[in-house]
Design an enzyme around this catalytic site. Structure first.
Site, PDB file in Angstrom:
ATOM      1  N   LEU A  86       0.955  -1.302   0.473  1.00 57.12           N
ATOM      2  CA  LEU A  86      -0.013   0.068  -0.373  1.00 57.12           C
ATOM      3  C   LEU A  86       0.790   1.198   0.076  1.00 57.12           C
ATOM      4  O   LEU A  86       0.298   2.131  -0.756  1.00 57.12           O
ATOM      5  CB  LEU A  86      -0.907  -0.035   1.437  1.00 57.12           C
ATOM      6  CG  LEU A  86      -2.325  -1.191   1.600  1.00 57.12           C
ATOM      7  CD1 LEU A  86      -2.649  -1.006   2.463  1.00 57.12           C
ATOM      8  CD2 LEU A  86      -2.890  -0.859   0.451  1.00 57.12           C
ATOM      9  N   GLN A 105       5.046   2.991   0.918  1.00 58.03           N
ATOM     10  CA  GLN A 105       6.582   3.083   2.189  1.00 58.03           C
ATOM     11  C   GLN A 105       7.012   4.409   2.583  1.00 58.03           C
ATOM     12  O   GLN A 105       6.443   4.808   2.292  1.00 58.03           O
ATOM     13  CB  GLN A 105       7.406   2.213   0.502  1.00 58.03           C
ATOM     14  CG  GLN A 105       8.532   2.055   1.731  1.00 58.03           C
ATOM     15  CD  GLN A 105       9.459   0.634   1.035  1.00 58.03           C
ATOM     16  OE1 GLN A 105       8.792   0.051  -0.733  1.00 58.03           O
ATOM     17  NE2 GLN A 105      10.734  -0.034   1.013  1.00 58.03           N
ATOM     18  N   GLY A 106       7.615   4.910   3.817  1.00 54.35           N
ATOM     19  CA  GLY A 106       7.429   5.339   4.580  1.00 54.35           C
ATOM     20  C   GLY A 106       8.898   4.917   4.589  1.00 54.35           C
ATOM     21  O   GLY A 106       9.494   4.439   4.675  1.00 54.35           O
ATOM     22  N   GLN A 135       6.394  -0.296   5.459  1.00 51.52           N
ATOM     23  CA  GLN A 135       5.987  -0.691   4.755  1.00 51.52           C
ATOM     24  C   GLN A 135       4.940  -0.995   5.060  1.00 51.52           C
ATOM     25  O   GLN A 135       4.649  -1.332   6.111  1.00 51.52           O
ATOM     26  CB  GLN A 135       6.274  -1.653   3.854  1.00 51.52           C
ATOM     27  CG  GLN A 135       8.434  -1.675   3.849  1.00 51.52           C
ATOM     28  CD  GLN A 135       8.651  -3.424   3.494  1.00 51.52           C
ATOM     29  OE1 GLN A 135       8.301  -3.861   2.153  1.00 51.52           O
ATOM     30  NE2 GLN A 135       8.756  -4.264   4.085  1.00 51.52           N
ATOM     31  N   VAL A 136       3.837  -0.897   4.765  1.00 54.60           N
ATOM     32  CA  VAL A 136       2.338  -0.677   4.801  1.00 54.60           C
ATOM     33  C   VAL A 136       2.031  -1.949   3.994  1.00 54.60           C
ATOM     34  O   VAL A 136       1.800  -1.141   2.766  1.00 54.60           O
ATOM     35  CB  VAL A 136       1.584   1.042   5.350  1.00 54.60           C
ATOM     36  CG1 VAL A 136       0.621  -0.127   5.644  1.00 54.60           C
ATOM     37  CG2 VAL A 136       2.005   1.263   5.504  1.00 54.60           C
ATOM     38  N   ASP A 174       3.699  15.243  12.364  1.00 58.92           N
ATOM     39  CA  ASP A 174       4.323  14.890  10.814  1.00 58.92           C
ATOM     40  C   ASP A 174       2.679  14.745   9.865  1.00 58.92           C
ATOM     41  O   ASP A 174       2.374  14.375   8.893  1.00 58.92           O
ATOM     42  CB  ASP A 174       4.464  13.327  10.114  1.00 58.92           C
ATOM     43  CG  ASP A 174       5.103  12.859   9.180  1.00 58.92           C
ATOM     44  OD1 ASP A 174       5.751  14.631   8.692  1.00 58.92           O
ATOM     45  OD2 ASP A 174       5.651  11.941   8.419  1.00 58.92           O
TER      46      ASP A 174
HETATM   47  N1  LIG Z   1      -4.284   2.268   6.891  1.00 60.06           N
HETATM   48  C1  LIG Z   1      -4.209   2.045   5.823  1.00 60.06           C
HETATM   49  N2  LIG Z   1      -4.692   1.763   4.665  1.00 60.06           N
HETATM   50  C2  LIG Z   1      -4.327   1.929   3.481  1.00 60.06           C
HETATM   51  N3  LIG Z   1      -3.179   3.090   3.484  1.00 60.06           N
HETATM   52  C3  LIG Z   1      -2.118   2.805   4.311  1.00 60.06           C
HETATM   53  C4  LIG Z   1      -2.497   3.222   5.528  1.00 60.06           C
HETATM   54  N4  LIG Z   1      -1.559   3.450   6.036  1.00 60.06           N
HETATM   55  C5  LIG Z   1      -0.554   2.998   5.330  1.00 60.06           C
HETATM   56  N5  LIG Z   1      -1.413   3.917   4.295  1.00 60.06           N
HETATM   57  C6  LIG Z   1      -0.037   4.342   3.136  1.00 60.06           C
HETATM   58  O1  LIG Z   1       1.322   3.913   3.497  1.00 60.06           O
HETATM   59  C7  LIG Z   1       2.007   5.117   3.387  1.00 60.06           C
HETATM   60  C8  LIG Z   1       3.095   5.121   4.392  1.00 60.06           C
HETATM   61  O2  LIG Z   1       1.984   5.141   5.667  1.00 60.06           O
HETATM   62  P1  LIG Z   1       3.029   6.061   6.807  1.00 60.06           P
HETATM   63  O3  LIG Z   1       3.064   7.618   6.222  1.00 60.06           O
HETATM   64  O4  LIG Z   1       2.345   5.496   8.250  1.00 60.06           O
HETATM   65  O5  LIG Z   1       4.931   5.297   6.671  1.00 60.06           O
HETATM   66  P2  LIG Z   1       5.992   5.552   7.382  1.00 60.06           P
HETATM   67  O6  LIG Z   1       6.622   4.749   6.957  1.00 60.06           O
HETATM   68  O7  LIG Z   1       5.620   6.790   8.940  1.00 60.06           O
HETATM   69  O8  LIG Z   1       5.914   7.106   6.050  1.00 60.06           O
HETATM   70  P3  LIG Z   1       6.680   8.564   6.686  1.00 60.06           P
HETATM   71  O9  LIG Z   1       7.979   8.376   6.207  1.00 60.06           O
HETATM   72  O10 LIG Z   1       5.876   9.644   6.567  1.00 60.06           O
HETATM   73  O11 LIG Z   1       6.795   8.408   7.930  1.00 60.06           O
HETATM   74  C9  LIG Z   1       0.884   5.953   3.413  1.00 60.06           C
HETATM   75  O12 LIG Z   1       1.248   7.324   2.248  1.00 60.06           O
HETATM   76  C10 LIG Z   1      -0.319   5.569   3.045  1.00 60.06           C
HETATM   77  O13 LIG Z   1      -0.267   5.327   1.108  1.00 60.06           O
END
Ligand SMILES: Nc1ncnc2c1ncn2[C@@H]1O[C@H](COP(=O)(O)OP(=O)(O)OP(=O)(O)O)[C@@H](O)[C@H]1O
Length: 793
Positions: free
Chosen positions: A386, A388-389, A393-394, A507
């Protein structure tokens, strides 16, 4: 006149001649042997061989695809008498064709109904036809040359060049070479023969044809390319070219298709064996529309197959029923879904750490159909990625017990990410269970958390696109003010709850605001990975740059108001389609903010730990004298120029930032943003749009106040006419606010920097006034007396 060889190297034209000198040598050897056997006379053979060599040379020069057996080898054992040979080979061709057709039907490879026209009339070459007599050779050669001249002319005249171009011509030649390589596959002279003159014994050894045609009808004969010899592949399959003959075929009992055919009567079979004229695909110049009508050939028999005697269309046979098709080809074929290769979702996908489970970034290497978790009821089947951040990964998953589709965030296995993510999980737990137990305030729901192969996995509700993706879908043209209002309202509701709970998201950005479903404007805030309590603001390097508040850039203690700044950036971006402050570096970010909104108040610069990095102090004489007539000296700051900054930080290699908007000031950017084509011709709609923009602009100025103390709180912003849709008169102050400030009318840019709506250089000061781009807010006369006594609650 150029020859085809001018277009392609001999290698491309004929692997037989140019690709393998060994093959040529073997060819000669073979012919030599044949000549010896026939004449047993060296002199005769020599002259024959030289003749033959000459001929070959000639052929090679003029056209690569020639049949080595078509020339008269002066050997009746190798080259049967003309008459006999012709009918024999014609029979064989038809036989080959029929067998091939049947074979094709049993392979469920449908013949092409309307073969693509061959621009060079390749099929007209008698390459697969009967061998030619010596007398015929010149005429065939002439035909070949003539045809190639034609091709050449056509090509040169651009009749086809425009449509086919040189690359297609080369492709055609490459395909010819491929065909030739199927004709002469092994490169050892034994196999160098024509389809029409090939016999293959039971052990699949290929020998040149003998004079006896009866040999061809026996069970030992397998048409060229479809024999047990795997190296022989029919060129028909590649070229969709048919033999040019249509002569009666002898029965090929061993090549019956496995169904239907068995039930046919002898009469039907006889009928089927009747010679049928073949339609040879040919090139036709399209003169009018009718020429483009498809040519539908009658459906050939035996083109459908199935294991249970039911007919299957070719489409189904090659798609839905592919397994059956494979089983038909090979009874040993079995299929197990568990053996399917798994699609890898993580990049890079090479295992580096954690016993090869993690890649170089400590991300768990995820595959489709992987199962995360091992406990009963807590197993999640991985379906897709879904997002990656920074933290991990999500992935979209299915709970194997409840069948619910969810999102699982698989955190990187490094301790720093793990610790911060534990905080994220705790904050989400707090929000879900205590702060918003009824799920009313647009926060992501977390359902579960577990450890899988040293990775913390957080199980969330599955949401839809994020707002960045939504803008992208809209070609970054921005959304309507009505939709922006709906989104803003929801985000403010969340921020009100967070402020009340003294939590900072830290954020907020379009990527972290997700739609609940693709078809409704309901959204939720995600990613509490950087969140903290207002009383524990440990980190100073927070927020994504475009949405980073000026107090964070300058290094000032921060509060929940940094989320309001991010909200202002997001709302502006939803309107403009692109970020309002797309800074390429911190310096560039601050420059953009200052250009658009003016300088931060002096107290912020004084207080900021990083101020010296971006700003320089200038002692300036104030243009006003005090009561005693002495000139007041005030502190002033200015942004360092690009050169100055690069001199101080040579590694930064700062470059001038790209300008995305024609206008500098926020008010101008919003006001002059292009008007949607759909309302351009409707003056009333345009007027309404401009009024809405005024209101939006005022709202943005309130939350994009550089001074965090003057910036509206979410509660205040929620009451703004932009959100409530109350009539907007051009003025609005948060209810109950008062200020004690000295405000100068007609401030110049220089003066803006001094005040910028702040009264006291005291971080805890509560006396602030909303400013308009650093310019004084126009106030009506009736309130001007109270103007100096605004205070924000
Ligand atoms: N519950 C969810 N349902 C669908 N997509 C999601 C969900 N949670 C996250 N995502 C997708 O995954 C992406 C990354 O999620 P998230 O921001 O939680 O990760 P992160 O590693 O914390 O990213 P960041 O670099 O912003 O810190 C989001 O932009 C979104 O597109």
């Amino acid at each position: 006149m150029t020859t085809p060889n001018d277009f392609a190297s001999p290698k491309e034209m004929s692997p037989r001649h140019a690709n393998s000198s060994e093959s040529l040598h073997n060819n000669h050897q073979l012919q030599q042997g044949a000549a010896d056997q026939a004449n047993n006379n060296n002199n005769i053979w020599k002259s024959t061989f030289m003749n033959q060599q000459q001929q070959q040379q000639q052929q090679q020069n003029s056209f690569a695809f020639t049949n080595p057996w078509s020339s008269n080898n002066a050997d009746s054992t190798l080259s049967p008498p003309q008459q006999q040979q012709q009918s024999y080979n014609m029979d064989m061709d038809e036989d080959m064709l029929e067998s091939f057709k049947r074979r094709k039907s049993s392979l469920v490879i449908p013949p092409s109904r309307a073969p693509a026209p061959n621009p060079f009339q390749y099929d007209q070459y008698n390459q697969y036809g009967p061998p030619q007599s010596q007398q015929q050779v010149p005429s065939q050669q002439q035909e070949i040359n003539y045809s190639h001249q034609q091709q050449q002319q056509l090509y040169n005249a651009h009749q086809y060049g425009a449509r086919l171009g040189p690359s297609m011509y080369q492709d055609f030649q490459r395909r010819q070479s491929m065909a030739a390589s199927h004709l002469y596959p092994n490169g050892n002279g034994n196999n160098i023969t024509n389809y029409s003159t090939r016999t293959i014994n039971k052990n699949s050894s290929i020998t040149p044809n003998t004079a006896n045609p009866s040999m061809m009808a026996g069970p030992s004969y397998i048409p060229g390319g479809l024999s047990n010899d795997n190296s022989m592949v029919s060129p028909f399959r590649r070229l969709s070219a048919y033999p040019t003959t249509n002569i009666h075929t002898p029965a090929t009992a061993n090549l019956q298709p496995p169904y239907k055919q068995l039930r046919r009567t002898g009469e039907e079979q006889q009928q089927q064996q009747q010679p049928k004229p073949l339609i040879i695909p040919s090139m036709k110049v399209c003169k009018n529309r009718n020429d483009l009508n498809p040519i539908t050939n009658p459906t050939p028999k035996f083109r459908r197959a199935s294991l249970n005697s039911k007919t299957i269309s070719p489409l189904l046979a090659l798609t839905k029923n592919l397994i059956t098709t494979y089983q038909l080809c090979s009874p040993d074929f079995t299929y197990k879904p568990s053996k399917n290769p798994k699609r890898v979702l993580t990049k890079p996908s090479e295992g580096k750490f954690n016993n090869g489970f993690d890649n170089v970034n400590s991300d768990y290497i995820l595959y489709v159909n992987d199962v995360l978790g091992s406990e009963q009821n807590r197993k999640y089947l991985v379906l897709d990625i879904l997002g990656q951040g920074t933290f991990g990964q999500v992935v979209k998953c299915q709970n194997l017990t409840t069948k619910e589709i969810l999102a699982v965030k698989v955190i990187k296995s490094r301790s720093e990410y793990l610790n911060q993510s534990i905080t994220e999980a705790k904050i989400l737990e707090l929000i879900n269970n205590k702060i918003d137990p009824e799920n009313k305030h647009h926060f992501l729901r977390m359902y579960d958390s577990f450890i899988h192969k040293n990775h913390l996995c957080l199980v969330f509700e599955l949401l839809s696109n994020n707002l960045y993706e939504l803008l992208k879908q809209n070609q970054f043209h921005g959304l309507s003010i009505q939709l922006i209002r709906i989104f803003t309202k929801q985000m403010l509701e969340s921020l009100c709850v967070l402020k009340d709970s003294k939590l900072i998201h830290c954020d907020l950005k379009p990527e972290n605001i997700l739609l609940c479903s693709p078809d409704k404007p309901a959204l939720k805030i995600i990613d509490f990975g950087s969140s903290c309590e207002e009383t524990r603001t440990v980190y100073t390097y927070i927020q994504s740059r475009f949405y980073r508040a000026p107090e964070i850039i300058l290094g000032i203690p921060y509060s929940t108001s940094i989320d309001m700044w991010s909200l202002g950036c997001i709302v502006a971006e939803l309107f403009l389609g692109i970020p309002i402050f797309p800074g390429s570096s911190e310096y560039n970010q601050l420059t953009r903010i200052v250009d658009t909104l003016g300088y931060p108040p002096n107290w912020m610069i004084d207080m900021g730990k990083n101020s010296g990095k971006f700003l320089k102090r200038v002692i300036d004489e104030d243009d006003e004298d005090d009561e005693e007539g002495t000139t007041k000296v005030t502190k002033k700051f200015e942004l360092k120029t690009l050169e100055e900054f690069n001199m101080d930080f040579p590694d930064a290699k700062e470059e001038p930032g790209k300008k995305y908007f024609k206008w500098n000031k926020l008010h101008d950017i919003i006001k002059n943003y292009r008007i949607s084509k759909s309302i351009q011709n409707n003056p009333r709609a345009v007027e309404q749009e401009m009024a809405n923009r005024e209101c939006l602009n005022h709202f943005l100025e309130g939350i994009l106040n550089i001074n965090p103390l003057a910036r509206w709180t979410p509660q205040q912003a929620s009451m703004h006419p932009f959100v409530t849709q109350q009539p907007f008169t051009g003025e609005w102050y948060p209810p109950g606010s008062s200020v004690n400030m000295i405000h100068r009318q007609n401030t110049t840019n220089k003066q803006e920097r001094k005040n910028d709506g702040v009264l006291e250089n005291n971080f805890d000061a509560k006396l602030t006034v909303p400013s308009k781009n650093g310019e004084p807010v126009a106030r009506n006369k009736s309130t001007s007396n109270e103007f100096n006594k605004l205070s924000i609650e």
